[in-house]
Design a protein around this motif. Structure first.
Motif, PDB file in Angstrom:
ATOM      1  N   SER A  62       0.855  -1.186   0.000  1.00  0.00           N
ATOM      2  CA  SER A  62       0.000   0.000   0.000  1.00  0.00           C
ATOM      3  C   SER A  62       0.896   1.244   0.000  1.00  0.00           C
ATOM      4  O   SER A  62       2.109   1.148   0.152  1.00  0.00           O
ATOM      5  CB  SER A  62      -0.913  -0.020   1.226  1.00  0.00           C
ATOM      6  OG  SER A  62      -0.139  -0.034   2.406  1.00  0.00           O
ATOM      7  N   ASN A  63       0.281   2.386  -0.152  1.00  0.00           N
ATOM      8  CA  ASN A  63       1.008   3.654  -0.218  1.00  0.00           C
ATOM      9  C   ASN A  63       1.020   4.312   1.160  1.00  0.00           C
ATOM     10  O   ASN A  63      -0.019   4.656   1.697  1.00  0.00           O
ATOM     11  CB  ASN A  63       0.339   4.579  -1.244  1.00  0.00           C
ATOM     12  CG  ASN A  63       1.075   5.873  -1.415  1.00  0.00           C
ATOM     13  OD1 ASN A  63       2.274   5.955  -1.183  1.00  0.00           O
ATOM     14  ND2 ASN A  63       0.347   6.895  -1.832  1.00  0.00           N
ATOM     15  N   ASN A  76      -1.840  -4.423   0.405  1.00  0.00           N
ATOM     16  CA  ASN A  76      -3.237  -4.016   0.248  1.00  0.00           C
ATOM     17  C   ASN A  76      -4.185  -4.935   1.016  1.00  0.00           C
ATOM     18  O   ASN A  76      -5.144  -4.468   1.626  1.00  0.00           O
ATOM     19  CB  ASN A  76      -3.614  -3.991  -1.235  1.00  0.00           C
ATOM     20  CG  ASN A  76      -3.040  -2.797  -1.949  1.00  0.00           C
ATOM     21  OD1 ASN A  76      -3.015  -1.692  -1.424  1.00  0.00           O
ATOM     22  ND2 ASN A  76      -2.555  -3.013  -3.166  1.00  0.00           N
ATOM     23  N   LEU A  84      -3.985  -4.052   4.647  1.00  0.00           N
ATOM     24  CA  LEU A  84      -4.619  -2.758   4.886  1.00  0.00           C
ATOM     25  C   LEU A  84      -6.141  -2.874   4.797  1.00  0.00           C
ATOM     26  O   LEU A  84      -6.863  -2.274   5.602  1.00  0.00           O
ATOM     27  CB  LEU A  84      -4.095  -1.703   3.909  1.00  0.00           C
ATOM     28  CG  LEU A  84      -4.646  -0.292   4.099  1.00  0.00           C
ATOM     29  CD1 LEU A  84      -4.406   0.238   5.509  1.00  0.00           C
ATOM     30  CD2 LEU A  84      -4.020   0.647   3.053  1.00  0.00           C
ATOM     31  N   HIS A  88      -7.741   5.335   4.969  1.00  0.00           N
ATOM     32  CA  HIS A  88      -6.908   4.237   4.489  1.00  0.00           C
ATOM     33  C   HIS A  88      -7.243   3.826   3.058  1.00  0.00           C
ATOM     34  O   HIS A  88      -6.367   3.329   2.341  1.00  0.00           O
ATOM     35  CB  HIS A  88      -7.003   3.045   5.435  1.00  0.00           C
ATOM     36  CG  HIS A  88      -6.254   3.262   6.708  1.00  0.00           C
ATOM     37  ND1 HIS A  88      -4.910   3.558   6.743  1.00  0.00           N
ATOM     38  CD2 HIS A  88      -6.666   3.222   8.003  1.00  0.00           C
ATOM     39  CE1 HIS A  88      -4.514   3.690   7.998  1.00  0.00           C
ATOM     40  NE2 HIS A  88      -5.568   3.507   8.781  1.00  0.00           N
ATOM     41  N   GLN A 141      -4.898   5.020   0.637  1.00  0.00           N
ATOM     42  CA  GLN A 141      -3.559   4.427   0.671  1.00  0.00           C
ATOM     43  C   GLN A 141      -3.482   3.102  -0.098  1.00  0.00           C
ATOM     44  O   GLN A 141      -2.387   2.573  -0.288  1.00  0.00           O
ATOM     45  CB  GLN A 141      -3.122   4.210   2.129  1.00  0.00           C
ATOM     46  CG  GLN A 141      -2.958   5.511   2.886  1.00  0.00           C
ATOM     47  CD  GLN A 141      -2.615   5.267   4.333  1.00  0.00           C
ATOM     48  OE1 GLN A 141      -3.236   4.444   5.007  1.00  0.00           O
ATOM     49  NE2 GLN A 141      -1.607   5.980   4.806  1.00  0.00           N
ATOM     50  N   LEU A 142      -4.616   2.593  -0.520  1.00  0.00           N
ATOM     51  CA  LEU A 142      -4.614   1.355  -1.292  1.00  0.00           C
ATOM     52  C   LEU A 142      -4.006   1.590  -2.667  1.00  0.00           C
ATOM     53  O   LEU A 142      -4.170   2.677  -3.247  1.00  0.00           O
ATOM     54  CB  LEU A 142      -6.039   0.827  -1.437  1.00  0.00           C
ATOM     55  CG  LEU A 142      -6.718   0.347  -0.163  1.00  0.00           C
ATOM     56  CD1 LEU A 142      -8.217   0.121  -0.404  1.00  0.00           C
ATOM     57  CD2 LEU A 142      -6.057  -0.936   0.357  1.00  0.00           C
ATOM     58  N   THR A 143      -3.327   0.594  -3.174  1.00  0.00           N
ATOM     59  CA  THR A 143      -2.726   0.687  -4.507  1.00  0.00           C
ATOM     60  C   THR A 143      -3.310  -0.406  -5.405  1.00  0.00           C
ATOM     61  O   THR A 143      -2.585  -1.123  -6.088  1.00  0.00           O
ATOM     62  CB  THR A 143      -1.184   0.559  -4.412  1.00  0.00           C
ATOM     63  OG1 THR A 143      -0.863  -0.695  -3.778  1.00  0.00           O
ATOM     64  CG2 THR A 143      -0.566   1.716  -3.644  1.00  0.00           C
TER      65      THR A 143
END
Length: 176
Positions: free
Chosen positions: A39-40, A46, A49, A169, A172-174
């Protein structure tokens, strides 16, 4: 306490449902590679998260109990408890990270949707039973634990908290 008008339960319930649907959309559209990608801005993948996002709703069920108990105690007791929790922030962050890593192996991409459904259904039932007076009950919170915790939070704010946590959050997922 002065009358503050009714709490907007339908708005809170709609936000719980929005996040539930959103999680299912994210789970349904992600590829196996997406789940394993970092994740970012976090150390989680991911998948980890996504579980952490669900875990925010799981934690709320326990926070509701704490607010119900501590709101009946003298304020100094709650403030002292919050200070003790704040002092343990480094340990909390480590447990929070490692716990989400481990728990994502159990509540993985195939199970976390059902877990989210169960938790949000329980929150919806609990919210429907709350009186406005109960929703105004409050306690001190450990503000160093989460950017969305404030020094004092009401039950209403605790019901609203996981949506903020989820949305933060989600960015922040990619995924794909």
């Amino acid at each position: 306490m002065a009358d503050q008008g009714p709490v907007d339960r339908p708005e809170i319930a709609a936000d719980l449902e929005r996040a539930r649907r959103s999680l299912h959309e994210l789970l349904g559209s992600a590829s196996p590679g997406d789940f394993d990608r970092r994740s970012n801005g976090t150390r989680w993948t991911n998948e980890q998260l996504l579980f952490h996002m669900v875990f925010g709703y799981m934690v709320v069920r326990r926070l509701l109990v704490l607010v119900r108990v501590f709101s009946r105690l003298p304020d100094r007791v709650g403030r002292g408890f919050a200070r003790v929790l704040d002092a343990g922030t480094p340990l909390f962050h480590q447990v929070n990270y490692l716990g989400s890593c481990a728990a994502a192996t159990v509540f993985n991409r195939r199970r976390m949707g059902r877990q989210c459904d169960r938790v949000i259904a329980a929150l919806q039932r609990s919210l429907a039973r709350e009186t406005d007076a109960n929703l105004r009950r409050s306690m001190a919170f450990p503000v160093r634990w989460d950017p969305f915790f404030t020094e004092t939070m009401t039950l209403e704010q605790v019901y609203r908290y996981p949506g903020k946590h989820f949305d933060f959050h989600r960015h922040q997922l990619t995924l794909g």
